[in-house]
Structure formats: C-alpha cells, structure tokens
Design a protein around this motif. Sequence first.
Motif, mmCIF file in Angstrom:
data_model
loop_
_atom_site.group_PDB
_atom_site.id
_atom_site.type_symbol
_atom_site.label_atom_id
_atom_site.label_comp_id
_atom_site.label_asym_id
_atom_site.label_seq_id
_atom_site.Cartn_x
_atom_site.Cartn_y
_atom_site.Cartn_z
ATOM 1 N N LEU A 160 -5.486 9.465 -6.993
ATOM 2 C CA LEU A 160 -6.412 8.467 -6.468
ATOM 3 C C LEU A 160 -7.132 7.695 -7.567
ATOM 4 C CD1 LEU A 160 -7.628 7.187 -3.942
ATOM 5 C CD2 LEU A 160 -9.311 9.027 -3.911
ATOM 6 N N LEU A 188 -9.782 -1.565 -2.112
ATOM 7 C CA LEU A 188 -9.994 -0.164 -2.495
ATOM 8 C C LEU A 188 -10.266 0.778 -1.323
ATOM 9 C CD1 LEU A 188 -12.303 -0.764 -5.596
ATOM 10 C CD2 LEU A 188 -9.814 -0.491 -5.553
ATOM 11 N N LYS A 230 0.841 -1.205 0.000
ATOM 12 C CA LYS A 230 0.000 0.000 0.000
ATOM 13 C C LYS A 230 0.874 1.252 0.000
ATOM 14 C CE LYS A 230 -3.887 -2.153 2.390
ATOM 15 N NZ LYS A 230 -4.649 -2.206 3.653
ATOM 16 N N ARG A 263 0.957 4.009 -3.011
ATOM 17 C CA ARG A 263 0.693 5.439 -2.769
ATOM 18 C C ARG A 263 1.797 6.288 -3.381
ATOM 19 N NH1 ARG A 263 -3.278 6.743 0.939
ATOM 20 N NH2 ARG A 263 -3.877 5.086 2.350
ATOM 21 N N CYS A 281 1.673 6.236 -7.304
ATOM 22 C CA CYS A 281 0.561 7.003 -7.885
ATOM 23 C C CYS A 281 0.646 8.488 -7.556
ATOM 24 C CB CYS A 281 -0.772 6.424 -7.422
ATOM 25 S SG CYS A 281 -1.081 4.813 -8.163
ATOM 26 N N CYS A 335 -7.602 3.292 0.008
ATOM 27 C CA CYS A 335 -6.984 4.258 -0.912
ATOM 28 C C CYS A 335 -7.155 5.716 -0.471
ATOM 29 C CB CYS A 335 -7.539 4.081 -2.323
ATOM 30 S SG CYS A 335 -7.115 2.494 -3.066
ATOM 31 N N LEU A 378 -4.823 4.992 -8.829
ATOM 32 C CA LEU A 378 -4.637 3.945 -7.833
ATOM 33 C C LEU A 378 -5.840 3.007 -7.800
ATOM 34 C CD1 LEU A 378 -3.025 2.724 -5.487
ATOM 35 C CD2 LEU A 378 -4.041 4.455 -3.998
ATOM 36 N N VAL A 379 -7.037 3.578 -7.822
ATOM 37 C CA VAL A 379 -8.266 2.775 -7.795
ATOM 38 C C VAL A 379 -8.388 1.934 -9.067
ATOM 39 C CG1 VAL A 379 -10.792 2.909 -7.801
ATOM 40 C CG2 VAL A 379 -9.473 4.274 -6.178
#
Length: 110
Positions: free
Chosen positions: A41, A72, A30, A34, A37, A75, A44-45
């Motif tokens: 967001l 998800l 994770k 982060r 990306c 995020c 990332l999703v």
Amino acid sequence: MTDYPALHGPSRPGWRCIACDAPWPCPTRKHQLRELCQGNLPALVRYLSAYLSDAQQEISDATTADLTDRFLGWCARPPDPTAVQEHPPTQQLKTVAPAATQTPPEGRTT
C-alpha cells in the motif's frame, strides 16, 4: 516493478482514461496497479501521489478532497469487481494455436 502497457493511462489535462474514457485512474488501471504493487500500500500511494499533485494543478473544477479520494481513497478499499485486466504486464500477447484435430488410428474409436 513491471508495468502494464500504457493503454489505460491518463489523458491530460482532463485526466480521463485514454482507453475507456473513465475518470483516471479507471477501474482497469486500479486493478493493474493493485497487482503491480502486490499489496504494498505505501508503494501504491507513493506512485499515485505524484499523479495527484499534477492533477490538482490541472483539474480546476474539482476539490482537493474529491481528487484525493479519486486518486488515493480507493487504495485501501476492497478491489472493484468490475475491473478487468486486459493485458498481462509488459509481455507480448501470445496467440494460442487451436489444438490439431486428431483422428484415431484405423480400426479404433474414441
């Protein structure tokens, strides 16, 4: 987007981290995602949605809501302070040679 070495990738079909055996995505992955990306967001999703789709078909003992939260839900939450970055993105790990011990010239002290 430069990615990290796949040390914290998913072990399928159980969807546990191959490096630390935590449910995937693990805290380290994770953290890596982060950074990769860079606050984007939607990207990332989108990236994780593909994994979520596969996981929904392979993990039979979890509800759709639980898997959606796992893949998800985190995020948009603040970063997990326990996540540790183990390696820089796809760069060779460099070793730093110890600094040479310097002795002062004769007659001088430090």
